[in-house]
Write an enzyme that holds these catalytic residues in place. Structure first.
Site, PDB file in Angstrom:
ATOM      1  N   TRP A 271     -13.773   4.598  -3.940  1.00 25.94           N
ATOM      2  CA  TRP A 271     -12.750   4.456  -3.134  1.00 25.94           C
ATOM      3  C   TRP A 271     -11.495   5.609  -4.096  1.00 25.94           C
ATOM      4  O   TRP A 271     -10.699   5.985  -3.290  1.00 25.94           O
ATOM      5  CB  TRP A 271     -11.968   3.163  -3.508  1.00 25.94           C
ATOM      6  CG  TRP A 271     -12.100   2.196  -2.405  1.00 25.94           C
ATOM      7  CD1 TRP A 271     -13.172   1.274  -2.417  1.00 25.94           C
ATOM      8  CD2 TRP A 271     -11.221   2.075  -1.421  1.00 25.94           C
ATOM      9  NE1 TRP A 271     -12.845   0.504  -1.257  1.00 25.94           N
ATOM     10  CE2 TRP A 271     -11.839   1.093  -0.717  1.00 25.94           C
ATOM     11  CE3 TRP A 271      -9.967   2.580  -0.751  1.00 25.94           C
ATOM     12  CZ2 TRP A 271     -11.166   0.442   0.651  1.00 25.94           C
ATOM     13  CZ3 TRP A 271      -9.519   2.121   0.437  1.00 25.94           C
ATOM     14  CH2 TRP A 271     -10.249   1.146   1.117  1.00 25.94           C
ATOM     15  N   TRP A 299      13.696  -0.518   5.424  1.00 25.07           N
ATOM     16  CA  TRP A 299      13.641  -1.187   4.094  1.00 25.07           C
ATOM     17  C   TRP A 299      15.057  -1.305   3.588  1.00 25.07           C
ATOM     18  O   TRP A 299      15.984  -0.886   4.137  1.00 25.07           O
ATOM     19  CB  TRP A 299      13.094   0.232   3.226  1.00 25.07           C
ATOM     20  CG  TRP A 299      11.782   0.513   3.802  1.00 25.07           C
ATOM     21  CD1 TRP A 299      11.428   1.958   4.035  1.00 25.07           C
ATOM     22  CD2 TRP A 299      10.515  -0.004   3.514  1.00 25.07           C
ATOM     23  NE1 TRP A 299      10.082   2.111   4.433  1.00 25.07           N
ATOM     24  CE2 TRP A 299       9.553   0.754   4.093  1.00 25.07           C
ATOM     25  CE3 TRP A 299      10.129  -1.277   3.053  1.00 25.07           C
ATOM     26  CZ2 TRP A 299       8.011   0.555   3.743  1.00 25.07           C
ATOM     27  CZ3 TRP A 299       8.864  -1.683   2.899  1.00 25.07           C
ATOM     28  CH2 TRP A 299       7.804  -0.659   3.357  1.00 25.07           C
ATOM     29  N   ASN A 334      -6.547  -4.819 -10.773  1.00 27.70           N
ATOM     30  CA  ASN A 334      -6.440  -4.397  -9.255  1.00 27.70           C
ATOM     31  C   ASN A 334      -5.884  -5.289  -8.527  1.00 27.70           C
ATOM     32  O   ASN A 334      -4.850  -5.323  -7.472  1.00 27.70           O
ATOM     33  CB  ASN A 334      -7.669  -3.850  -8.756  1.00 27.70           C
ATOM     34  CG  ASN A 334      -7.461  -3.252  -7.530  1.00 27.70           C
ATOM     35  OD1 ASN A 334      -6.922  -2.542  -6.980  1.00 27.70           O
ATOM     36  ND2 ASN A 334      -8.113  -4.048  -6.477  1.00 27.70           N
ATOM     37  N   TRP A 375      -0.590   2.109  -3.072  1.00 26.37           N
ATOM     38  CA  TRP A 375       0.800   1.667  -2.422  1.00 26.37           C
ATOM     39  C   TRP A 375       0.780   1.763  -0.782  1.00 26.37           C
ATOM     40  O   TRP A 375       1.422   0.821  -0.442  1.00 26.37           O
ATOM     41  CB  TRP A 375       1.987   2.676  -2.902  1.00 26.37           C
ATOM     42  CG  TRP A 375       2.302   2.023  -4.301  1.00 26.37           C
ATOM     43  CD1 TRP A 375       1.705   2.322  -5.555  1.00 26.37           C
ATOM     44  CD2 TRP A 375       3.187   0.951  -4.656  1.00 26.37           C
ATOM     45  NE1 TRP A 375       2.504   1.783  -6.491  1.00 26.37           N
ATOM     46  CE2 TRP A 375       3.120   0.524  -6.097  1.00 26.37           C
ATOM     47  CE3 TRP A 375       3.812  -0.027  -3.857  1.00 26.37           C
ATOM     48  CZ2 TRP A 375       3.804  -0.634  -6.550  1.00 26.37           C
ATOM     49  CZ3 TRP A 375       4.524  -1.159  -4.433  1.00 26.37           C
ATOM     50  CH2 TRP A 375       4.307  -1.584  -6.037  1.00 26.37           C
TER      51      TRP A 375
HETATM   52  P1  FAD Z   1     -12.854  -0.759 -11.696  1.00 24.08           P
HETATM   53  O1  FAD Z   1     -12.860  -1.771 -10.824  1.00 24.08           O
HETATM   54  O2  FAD Z   1     -13.836  -0.816 -13.063  1.00 24.08           O
HETATM   55  O3  FAD Z   1     -13.258   0.488 -10.771  1.00 24.08           O
HETATM   56  C1  FAD Z   1     -13.770   1.836 -11.407  1.00 24.08           C
HETATM   57  C2  FAD Z   1     -13.163   2.770 -10.935  1.00 24.08           C
HETATM   58  O4  FAD Z   1     -13.206   2.905  -9.495  1.00 24.08           O
HETATM   59  C3  FAD Z   1     -11.563   2.979 -11.498  1.00 24.08           C
HETATM   60  O5  FAD Z   1     -11.405   3.148 -12.751  1.00 24.08           O
HETATM   61  C4  FAD Z   1     -10.897   3.724 -10.578  1.00 24.08           C
HETATM   62  O6  FAD Z   1     -10.907   5.114 -10.763  1.00 24.08           O
HETATM   63  C5  FAD Z   1     -11.745   3.572  -9.205  1.00 24.08           C
HETATM   64  N1  FAD Z   1     -11.154   2.661  -8.270  1.00 24.08           N
HETATM   65  C6  FAD Z   1     -11.217   1.329  -8.439  1.00 24.08           C
HETATM   66  N2  FAD Z   1     -10.834   0.449  -7.382  1.00 24.08           N
HETATM   67  C7  FAD Z   1      -9.978   1.479  -6.817  1.00 24.08           C
HETATM   68  C8  FAD Z   1      -9.081   1.785  -5.695  1.00 24.08           C
HETATM   69  N3  FAD Z   1      -8.522   0.394  -5.271  1.00 24.08           N
HETATM   70  N4  FAD Z   1      -8.454   2.791  -5.356  1.00 24.08           N
HETATM   71  C9  FAD Z   1      -8.869   4.073  -5.891  1.00 24.08           C
HETATM   72  N5  FAD Z   1      -9.722   3.888  -6.832  1.00 24.08           N
HETATM   73  C10 FAD Z   1     -10.290   2.734  -7.386  1.00 24.08           C
HETATM   74  N6  FAD Z   1      -5.681   3.438  -9.826  1.00 24.08           N
HETATM   75  C11 FAD Z   1      -5.838   4.544 -10.730  1.00 24.08           C
HETATM   76  O7  FAD Z   1      -6.651   4.967 -11.134  1.00 24.08           O
HETATM   77  N7  FAD Z   1      -4.475   5.104 -10.767  1.00 24.08           N
HETATM   78  C12 FAD Z   1      -3.245   4.609 -10.302  1.00 24.08           C
HETATM   79  O8  FAD Z   1      -2.103   5.160 -10.205  1.00 24.08           O
HETATM   80  C13 FAD Z   1      -3.330   3.405  -9.115  1.00 24.08           C
HETATM   81  N8  FAD Z   1      -2.339   2.980  -8.583  1.00 24.08           N
HETATM   82  C14 FAD Z   1      -2.620   1.726  -8.034  1.00 24.08           C
HETATM   83  C15 FAD Z   1      -1.450   1.155  -7.160  1.00 24.08           C
HETATM   84  C16 FAD Z   1      -1.609   0.152  -6.502  1.00 24.08           C
HETATM   85  C17 FAD Z   1      -0.430  -0.332  -5.693  1.00 24.08           C
HETATM   86  C18 FAD Z   1      -2.875  -0.422  -6.207  1.00 24.08           C
HETATM   87  C19 FAD Z   1      -3.199  -1.622  -5.317  1.00 24.08           C
HETATM   88  C20 FAD Z   1      -3.909  -0.042  -6.908  1.00 24.08           C
HETATM   89  C21 FAD Z   1      -3.974   1.222  -7.687  1.00 24.08           C
HETATM   90  N9  FAD Z   1      -4.930   1.888  -8.320  1.00 24.08           N
HETATM   91  C22 FAD Z   1      -4.744   3.045  -9.206  1.00 24.08           C
HETATM   92  C23 FAD Z   1      -6.303   1.440  -7.984  1.00 24.08           C
HETATM   93  C24 FAD Z   1      -7.064   0.267  -8.992  1.00 24.08           C
HETATM   94  O9  FAD Z   1      -6.008  -0.692  -9.219  1.00 24.08           O
HETATM   95  C25 FAD Z   1      -7.337   0.856 -10.375  1.00 24.08           C
HETATM   96  O10 FAD Z   1      -8.188   2.046 -10.236  1.00 24.08           O
HETATM   97  C26 FAD Z   1      -8.145  -0.190 -11.255  1.00 24.08           C
HETATM   98  O11 FAD Z   1      -7.397  -1.488 -11.254  1.00 24.08           O
HETATM   99  C27 FAD Z   1      -8.496   0.503 -12.333  1.00 24.08           C
HETATM  100  O12 FAD Z   1      -9.284  -0.639 -13.284  1.00 24.08           O
HETATM  101  P2  FAD Z   1     -10.831  -0.346 -13.739  1.00 24.08           P
HETATM  102  O13 FAD Z   1     -10.903   1.063 -14.197  1.00 24.08           O
HETATM  103  O14 FAD Z   1     -11.046  -1.573 -14.513  1.00 24.08           O
HETATM  104  O15 FAD Z   1     -11.355  -0.574 -12.278  1.00 24.08           O
END
Ligand code: FAD
Length: 470
Positions: A271, A299, A334, A375
């Protein structure tokens, strides 16, 4: 001999750092530099990112010093700084790893041609992504806008394996001057970062330890546990990836080689790739909805409501818990990111850009590609987005993903003693139950700032207006 300048950016590591390896192979001495620029840009690092950056630079400097090298710190316009460093050192090559934010691409392209004109060799590498954003395309040669076929296309090209850790870095005879890290003024003037320190270890060492811990203890439970904010089943690698303290290749292959089913984790890492693919092909989406009809969405800008959301005082416990977790730790689970983003854009009808800005300032993992995708996905206006009419119910989401209320009790301590039945909807409890739990609605915990059922109808009505236009 003419040294190579190694320009560190969002790749603050010595393992699987393609530009560094290339510089070592060039065979001349290496001058590692980090250039800091204060900027008015909306997307210059927010307060939480600056805190992380300070510690990450400190860690990188220590790692370089342990190899007899240094990290030169300078401030200002990148091209000016590089030119002055070239003058000071006689360097003939500048190497770096690519970034994909629209402003950075523009700047780097200019720098590349200016250096070439000067007879300096600029060389850039991919060390931030598994696949270059332009390397994956549909059969028609177009960018993908839906994740599943994107991921399928990615899987037909195995990402390369991480490169080695660099242990020996050739040093110059004379070192150019450097600022002290403190002179970059990255840390907050008032120390609000105690919660950050308790939760995180910025830097490559911390990133590697976090990846090892995750693969050993949680990977197995990831696919069924990743949606539970009351448990720690996700990798929490996001800030480490955002600052390039660990590479996605490293995370990908370590999980893949672990001898467990890593499919779900790898698809989440993908993702991130999808987010960069979109950012590269649709750079305007950092500020504008990808789906044009949403640019006309009615909005409602409401500062009071926005503030209640930011401070975790909406009266919806799961939303408030998430916003407070964010404030205290610089991170949010997330599932809860989706819940709070849905609440802002659909219950409060506040533009998604306001939410993205708040996240940008408060997240330690603030990442322009992921934040924009997250977002726009939640607001229903982006690629492969949740349909706008699918509006998260904060009570049922809380009951489903935080079934005992442990997450809410942790972050909203005023509700700690409420029975499980009411933890996600304190307003439904009788006065006796509230009194026993010492909850005074409207005093020590807010009443809901909107009625979710009514807000949902209003959101759907607003959506009907733009749907007709599309
Ligand atoms: P894990 O579930 O362990 O996933 C491993 C890695 O995969 C993450 O570290 C991340 O790099 C990537 N990843 C996982 N889920 C997503 C996703 N949905 N979209 C893109 N990459 C993903 N992530 C950010 O890194 N920076 C942000 O600024 C950010 N803003 C977000 C804003 C919103 C409104 C939402 C809904 C999600 C956002 N995310 C963002 C995606 C996601 O929430 C986080 O990457 C995730 O929660 C990070 O936790 P983790 O490292 O334990 O994820």
């Amino acid at each position: 001999m003419a040294p190579t300048i190694l320009w560190f950016r969002r790749d603050l590591r010595l393992t699987d750092n393609s530009a560094l390896i290339d510089a070592v192979e060039r065979g001349e001495s290496i001058i590692p530099i980090y250039i800091h620029k204060e900027s008015e840009s909306r997307w210059s690092p927010g307060a939480a990112s600056r805190w992380w950056l300070h510690h990450s630079l400190q860690s990188l400097r220590e790692a370089l010093e342990a190899r007899g090298s240094r990290l030169i710190l300078r401030r200002g316009n990148a091209l000016d700084v590089l030119r002055s460093l070239i003058d000071d050192t006689g360097a003939e090559a500048v190497f770096w790893n690519r970034q994909y934010e629209p402003e950075t691409i523009k700047r780097d392209t200019q720098i590349k041609s200016a250096l070439k004109e000067q007879g300096i060799e600029p060389r850039s590498h991919n060390a931030a992504l598994l696949w270059e954003p332009w390397a994956i395309e549909t059969k028609q040669g177009k960018p993908y806008q839906v994740f599943t076929p994107f991921w399928k296309a990615c899987q037909s090209q195995a990402p390369s394996r991480p490169e080695r850790e660099v242990r020996k870095i050739p040093t110059p005879k004379d070192w150019p001057t450097s600022l002290h890290l403190e002179e970059l003024s990255l840390l907050p003037k008032i120390d609000w970062a105690a919660g950050f320190r308790a939760d995180w270890t910025p830097g490559e060492k911390g990133a590697k330890a976090q990846l090892r811990r995750f693969v050993r203890d949680s990977l197995e439970r990831y696919s069924d546990g990743r949606d539970r904010p009351d448990m720690r089943h996700t990798s929490r690698l996001s800030p480490h990836l955002a600052f390039g303290e660990i590479s996605p290749r490293h995370a990908y292959w370590e999980a893949r080689d672990a001898g467990q089913d890593a499919t779900k984790f790898l698809s989440e890492v993908a993702w991130r790739e999808f987010a960069y693919h979109l950012l590269y092909h649709f750079p305007e989406t950092t500020d504008q909805a990808l789906r044009p009809q949403f640019r006309e969405f009615p909005w409602a800008e409401d500062e009071k409501m926005l503030r209640a959301w930011q401070r975790g005082r909406t009266g919806y416990p799961i939303v408030d818990a998430g916003m407070r977790e964010l404030w205290h730790t610089g991170w949010m689970h997330n599932r809860v990111r989706m819940i709070v983003a849905s609440f802002l854009t659909k219950d409060l009808l506040i533009p998604w850009q306001r939410g993205a800005e708040w996240f940008w300032d408060t997240l330690v993992d603030a990442d322009l590609a992921n934040n924009t995708l997250g977002w726009q996905w939640t607001a229903g206006c982006g690629a492969d987005a949740a349909p706008y009419f699918r509006i998260f119910n904060p009570v049922s989401q809380g009951e489903r993903y935080d079934p005992d209320g442990a997450y809410v009790r942790r972050w909203v301590p005023e509700l700690r003693d409420l029975p499980k039945k009411y933890i996600h909807q304190p307003w439904a409890a009788s006065p006796g139950v509230l009194a026993q739990a010492n909850v005074k609605l409207g005093e020590n915990y807010p009443r809901p700032i909107v009625d979710h059922a009514k807000a949902r109808m209003e959101a759907l009505n607003a959506y009907e207006k733009i749907k007709k236009k599309s």
